[in-house]
Design a protein around this motif. Structure first.
Motif, mmCIF file in Angstrom:
data_model
loop_
_atom_site.group_PDB
_atom_site.id
_atom_site.type_symbol
_atom_site.label_atom_id
_atom_site.label_comp_id
_atom_site.label_asym_id
_atom_site.label_seq_id
_atom_site.Cartn_x
_atom_site.Cartn_y
_atom_site.Cartn_z
ATOM 1 N N ASN A 1 6.116 14.304 1.986
ATOM 2 C CA ASN A 1 5.503 14.355 3.305
ATOM 3 C C ASN A 1 5.749 13.055 4.064
ATOM 4 N N ASN A 2 5.611 11.925 3.393
ATOM 5 C CA ASN A 2 5.885 10.639 4.036
ATOM 6 C C ASN A 2 7.362 10.522 4.402
ATOM 7 N N HIS A 3 8.233 10.999 3.522
ATOM 8 C CA HIS A 3 9.672 10.935 3.771
ATOM 9 C C HIS A 3 10.053 11.790 4.979
ATOM 10 N N GLY A 4 9.411 12.943 5.122
ATOM 11 C CA GLY A 4 9.690 13.792 6.279
ATOM 12 C C GLY A 4 9.280 13.140 7.583
ATOM 13 N N ARG A 5 8.228 12.369 7.546
ATOM 14 C CA ARG A 5 7.742 11.701 8.756
ATOM 15 C C ARG A 5 8.542 10.434 9.074
ATOM 16 N N PHE A 6 8.838 9.647 8.051
ATOM 17 C CA PHE A 6 9.557 8.376 8.216
ATOM 18 C C PHE A 6 10.814 8.380 7.354
ATOM 19 N N GLY A 7 11.774 9.207 7.699
ATOM 20 C CA GLY A 7 12.963 9.416 6.878
ATOM 21 C C GLY A 7 13.835 8.191 6.673
ATOM 22 N N GLN A 8 13.865 7.287 7.624
ATOM 23 C CA GLN A 8 14.717 6.102 7.521
ATOM 24 C C GLN A 8 13.981 4.868 7.004
ATOM 25 N N ALA A 9 12.705 5.009 6.713
ATOM 26 C CA ALA A 9 11.915 3.859 6.265
ATOM 27 C C ALA A 9 12.325 3.427 4.859
ATOM 28 N N PRO A 10 12.401 2.147 4.602
ATOM 29 C CA PRO A 10 12.747 1.687 3.253
ATOM 30 C C PRO A 10 11.593 1.850 2.270
ATOM 31 N N ASN A 11 10.377 1.971 2.765
ATOM 32 C CA ASN A 11 9.194 2.100 1.917
ATOM 33 C C ASN A 11 8.461 3.371 2.316
ATOM 34 N N PHE A 12 8.362 4.339 1.392
ATOM 35 C CA PHE A 12 7.708 5.601 1.702
ATOM 36 C C PHE A 12 6.209 5.565 1.459
ATOM 37 N N ALA A 13 5.682 4.462 0.973
ATOM 38 C CA ALA A 13 4.235 4.329 0.798
ATOM 39 C C ALA A 13 3.611 4.056 2.160
ATOM 40 N N VAL A 14 2.703 4.907 2.559
ATOM 41 C CA VAL A 14 2.071 4.776 3.864
ATOM 42 C C VAL A 14 0.622 4.323 3.720
ATOM 43 N N CYS A 15 -0.096 4.910 2.782
ATOM 44 C CA CYS A 15 -1.510 4.571 2.568
ATOM 45 C C CYS A 15 -1.629 3.468 1.523
ATOM 46 N N ALA A 16 -2.789 2.831 1.490
ATOM 47 C CA ALA A 16 -2.990 1.690 0.593
ATOM 48 C C ALA A 16 -2.875 2.063 -0.882
ATOM 49 N N TRP A 17 -3.217 3.278 -1.249
ATOM 50 C CA TRP A 17 -3.181 3.681 -2.661
ATOM 51 C C TRP A 17 -1.818 4.213 -3.103
ATOM 52 N N GLU A 18 -0.880 4.372 -2.189
ATOM 53 C CA GLU A 18 0.449 4.848 -2.542
ATOM 54 C C GLU A 18 1.327 3.672 -2.937
ATOM 55 N N LEU A 19 2.250 3.928 -3.845
ATOM 56 C CA LEU A 19 3.117 2.872 -4.352
ATOM 57 C C LEU A 19 4.566 3.322 -4.331
ATOM 58 N N ASP A 20 5.398 2.556 -3.703
ATOM 59 C CA ASP A 20 6.836 2.770 -3.738
ATOM 60 C C ASP A 20 7.448 1.498 -4.307
ATOM 61 N N VAL A 21 7.950 1.575 -5.521
ATOM 62 C CA VAL A 21 8.443 0.380 -6.192
ATOM 63 C C VAL A 21 9.858 0.000 -5.803
ATOM 64 N N LEU A 22 10.606 0.875 -5.167
ATOM 65 C CA LEU A 22 12.000 0.568 -4.836
ATOM 66 C C LEU A 22 12.154 -0.618 -3.878
ATOM 67 N N PRO A 23 11.330 -0.777 -2.840
ATOM 68 C CA PRO A 23 11.470 -1.999 -2.021
ATOM 69 C C PRO A 23 11.202 -3.265 -2.810
ATOM 70 N N VAL A 24 10.300 -3.202 -3.775
ATOM 71 C CA VAL A 24 10.028 -4.362 -4.620
ATOM 72 C C VAL A 24 11.242 -4.689 -5.480
ATOM 73 N N ILE A 25 11.843 -3.653 -6.048
ATOM 74 C CA ILE A 25 13.057 -3.854 -6.873
ATOM 75 C C ILE A 25 14.193 -4.380 -6.013
ATOM 76 N N ASP A 26 14.378 -3.805 -4.812
ATOM 77 C CA ASP A 26 15.437 -4.276 -3.916
ATOM 78 C C ASP A 26 15.249 -5.736 -3.536
ATOM 79 N N THR A 27 14.012 -6.128 -3.295
ATOM 80 C CA THR A 27 13.729 -7.522 -2.941
ATOM 81 C C THR A 27 14.032 -8.456 -4.110
ATOM 82 N N ALA A 28 13.709 -7.995 -5.307
ATOM 83 C CA ALA A 28 13.949 -8.819 -6.504
ATOM 84 C C ALA A 28 15.443 -8.997 -6.766
ATOM 85 N N LEU A 29 16.226 -7.980 -6.422
ATOM 86 C CA LEU A 29 17.664 -8.086 -6.669
ATOM 87 C C LEU A 29 18.306 -8.918 -5.586
#
Length: 85
Positions: free
Chosen positions: A57-85
């Motif tokens: 649902n988040n991806h459908g709304r913000f398809g180009q966003a690098p982080n699909f977590a919208v609410c405080a309790w949602e977690l998208d770890v890929l931006p964290v991994i990308d930042t670390a690399l």
């Protein structure tokens, strides 16, 4: 032989399981943050295991966003991994 079997499993079986999980659960179970034309939902417990693949649902709304977590309790770890690399 082991490498060939593992490679075939990875190339043939895992995509089918992944697609069934994402498309099946992502459109049937979970919650919606936004109204959408399709029945896309966010499935948080499985979403953590699939690295935000089930934030449909988040991806459908913000398809180009690098982080699909919208609410405080949602977690998208890929931006964290990308930042670390």
């Amino acid at each position: 032989m082991i490498w060939g079997t593992r490679k075939r499993y990875h190339d043939l079986v895992l995509p089918v399981i992944h697609d069934a999980l994402v498309n099946g659960c992502g459109h049937r179970y979970g919650y919606r943050n936004f109204d959408s034309k399709d029945d896309a939902r966010n499935t948080l417990p499985i979403d953590v295991l699939t690295m935000a693949e089930l934030s449909q649902n988040n991806h459908g709304r913000f398809g180009q966003a690098p982080n699909f977590a919208v609410c405080a309790w949602e977690l998208d770890v890929l931006p964290v991994i990308d930042t670390a690399l």
